[in-house]
Scaffold this active site. Sequence first.
Site, PDB file in Angstrom:
ATOM      1  N   HIS A  34       0.850  -1.199   0.000  1.00 43.02           N
ATOM      2  CA  HIS A  34       0.000   0.000   0.000  1.00 43.02           C
ATOM      3  C   HIS A  34       0.890   1.256   0.000  1.00 43.02           C
ATOM      4  O   HIS A  34       1.767   1.400   0.853  1.00 43.02           O
ATOM      5  CB  HIS A  34      -0.876  -0.038   1.256  1.00 43.02           C
ATOM      6  CG  HIS A  34      -1.898   1.042   1.341  1.00 43.02           C
ATOM      7  ND1 HIS A  34      -3.109   0.982   0.674  1.00 43.02           N
ATOM      8  CD2 HIS A  34      -1.901   2.218   2.023  1.00 43.02           C
ATOM      9  CE1 HIS A  34      -3.820   2.072   0.959  1.00 43.02           C
ATOM     10  NE2 HIS A  34      -3.097   2.841   1.768  1.00 43.02           N
ATOM     11  N   ASP A  36       0.933   5.298   0.090  1.00 37.80           N
ATOM     12  CA  ASP A  36       0.144   6.469   0.468  1.00 37.80           C
ATOM     13  C   ASP A  36       0.718   7.735  -0.155  1.00 37.80           C
ATOM     14  O   ASP A  36       1.802   8.183   0.209  1.00 37.80           O
ATOM     15  CB  ASP A  36       0.133   6.612   1.992  1.00 37.80           C
ATOM     16  CG  ASP A  36      -0.764   5.565   2.642  1.00 37.80           C
ATOM     17  OD1 ASP A  36      -1.934   5.464   2.248  1.00 37.80           O
ATOM     18  OD2 ASP A  36      -0.273   4.845   3.543  1.00 37.80           O
ATOM     19  N   MET A  38       0.365  11.680  -0.649  1.00 42.36           N
ATOM     20  CA  MET A  38      -0.266  12.845   0.001  1.00 42.36           C
ATOM     21  C   MET A  38       0.310  14.132  -0.582  1.00 42.36           C
ATOM     22  O   MET A  38       1.512  14.211  -0.831  1.00 42.36           O
ATOM     23  CB  MET A  38       0.005  12.803   1.504  1.00 42.36           C
ATOM     24  CG  MET A  38      -0.415  11.504   2.169  1.00 42.36           C
ATOM     25  SD  MET A  38      -0.246  11.605   3.952  1.00 42.36           S
ATOM     26  CE  MET A  38      -0.587   9.890   4.400  1.00 42.36           C
ATOM     27  N   HIS A  67      -2.845   4.670  -3.009  1.00 42.21           N
ATOM     28  CA  HIS A  67      -3.921   5.418  -2.342  1.00 42.21           C
ATOM     29  C   HIS A  67      -3.636   6.909  -2.508  1.00 42.21           C
ATOM     30  O   HIS A  67      -2.733   7.442  -1.864  1.00 42.21           O
ATOM     31  CB  HIS A  67      -3.928   4.995  -0.852  1.00 42.21           C
ATOM     32  CG  HIS A  67      -4.922   5.710  -0.013  1.00 42.21           C
ATOM     33  ND1 HIS A  67      -4.914   5.651   1.367  1.00 42.21           N
ATOM     34  CD2 HIS A  67      -5.985   6.511  -0.331  1.00 42.21           C
ATOM     35  CE1 HIS A  67      -5.902   6.371   1.857  1.00 42.21           C
ATOM     36  NE2 HIS A  67      -6.569   6.907   0.849  1.00 42.21           N
ATOM     37  N   MET A  69      -4.223  10.482  -1.812  1.00 37.43           N
ATOM     38  CA  MET A  69      -4.836  11.480  -0.924  1.00 37.43           C
ATOM     39  C   MET A  69      -4.426  12.840  -1.464  1.00 37.43           C
ATOM     40  O   MET A  69      -3.649  13.578  -0.848  1.00 37.43           O
ATOM     41  CB  MET A  69      -4.360  11.254   0.513  1.00 37.43           C
ATOM     42  CG  MET A  69      -5.030  10.047   1.163  1.00 37.43           C
ATOM     43  SD  MET A  69      -4.151   9.435   2.600  1.00 37.43           S
ATOM     44  CE  MET A  69      -2.936   8.394   1.788  1.00 37.43           C
TER      45      MET A  69
HETATM   46  C1  DX5 Z   1      -3.262   7.208   6.578  1.00 35.41           C
HETATM   47  C2  DX5 Z   1      -2.824   6.247   5.516  1.00 35.41           C
HETATM   48  C3  DX5 Z   1      -2.620   4.886   6.029  1.00 35.41           C
HETATM   49  C4  DX5 Z   1      -1.564   4.736   7.087  1.00 35.41           C
HETATM   50  C5  DX5 Z   1      -2.031   3.673   8.040  1.00 35.41           C
HETATM   51  O1  DX5 Z   1      -3.670   8.372   6.002  1.00 35.41           O
HETATM   52  O2  DX5 Z   1      -3.763   6.180   4.468  1.00 35.41           O
HETATM   53  O3  DX5 Z   1      -2.382   3.963   4.959  1.00 35.41           O
HETATM   54  O4  DX5 Z   1      -0.305   4.369   6.598  1.00 35.41           O
HETATM   55  O5  DX5 Z   1      -1.156   3.606   9.112  1.00 35.41           O
HETATM   56  P1  DX5 Z   1      -1.466   2.756  10.426  1.00 35.41           P
HETATM   57  O6  DX5 Z   1      -1.674   1.346   9.977  1.00 35.41           O
HETATM   58  O7  DX5 Z   1      -0.241   2.929  11.240  1.00 35.41           O
HETATM   59  O8  DX5 Z   1      -2.684   3.343  11.054  1.00 35.41           O
HETATM   60 ZN    ZN Z   2      -3.621   4.553   2.889  1.00 35.82          ZN
END
Ligand code: DX5
Ligand code: ZN
Length: 221
Positions: A34, A36, A38, A67, A69
């Site tokens: 996954h 992320d 941002m 993902h 964001m």
């Molecule tokens: C948060 C991200 C998550 C994050 C989750 O905005 O989308 O993917 O990495 O982290 P944990 O598992 O530590 O809550």
């Molecule tokens: Zn995420």
Amino acid sequence: MNVTKIAPSILSADFGCLEKEVASVVDAGCDWIHIDVMDGHFVPNITMGPLVVSALRRRFRCTLDVHLMIEKPESMIPSFVEAGADVITIHQEATHHPHRALQMIRSSGLRAGLAINPGTGLDSLPYLVGEMDLLLIMTVNPGFGGQTLIPATVSKVASARRQLVELGRGDVLIEVDGGINEQTIREVYEAGANVFVAGSAVFDHSDRTDAVARLTKALAM
Ligand code: DX5
Ligand code: ZN
């Protein structure tokens, strides 16, 4: 549906040795990673972009689960497709045109995901379900790893699973993201989730094989 995947989030990995970090979870048996992304606008944090995805693509065959964001994700979808993503998930809240964004992802031959924040309901599910392969239900507010799962999101997972089945789309994967650990994974699984993003629950432990095994065990109990 029997699919269950633990998807380690590299947000909690050591970026200084990312290849080694990803290899450690692949060796632990994970075949989804996954990523992320941002932008500092949609969420108050900035992370990585297509260059990281293409670097991982060159080294790993596993499913790269991106993902986004970011605001107005449409403009960046082609770059992430080109970089070699397998799944691209956009936030409903980040665009006026989630339907079009999902279509763009699918027409590029990728699996399309729709993410919703903890404060967003499932009202548009019937109108978007035809364009999606995955529904990402945020179980924390997006932006940071290491937060605590928001309890109200668990019933949302159950309600989403029910609605997907009613809509004839029981095949849509439900991914949960945020605060997933040994204590919480079972309840979201029982509610109907299939893909479990885990950042700190995996990368904060030096023994990744043990961390993944603990999550898998908690899931099966
Ligand atoms: C948060 C991200 C998550 C994050 C989750 O905005 O989308 O993917 O990495 O982290 P944990 O598992 O530590 O809550
Ligand atoms: Zn995420």
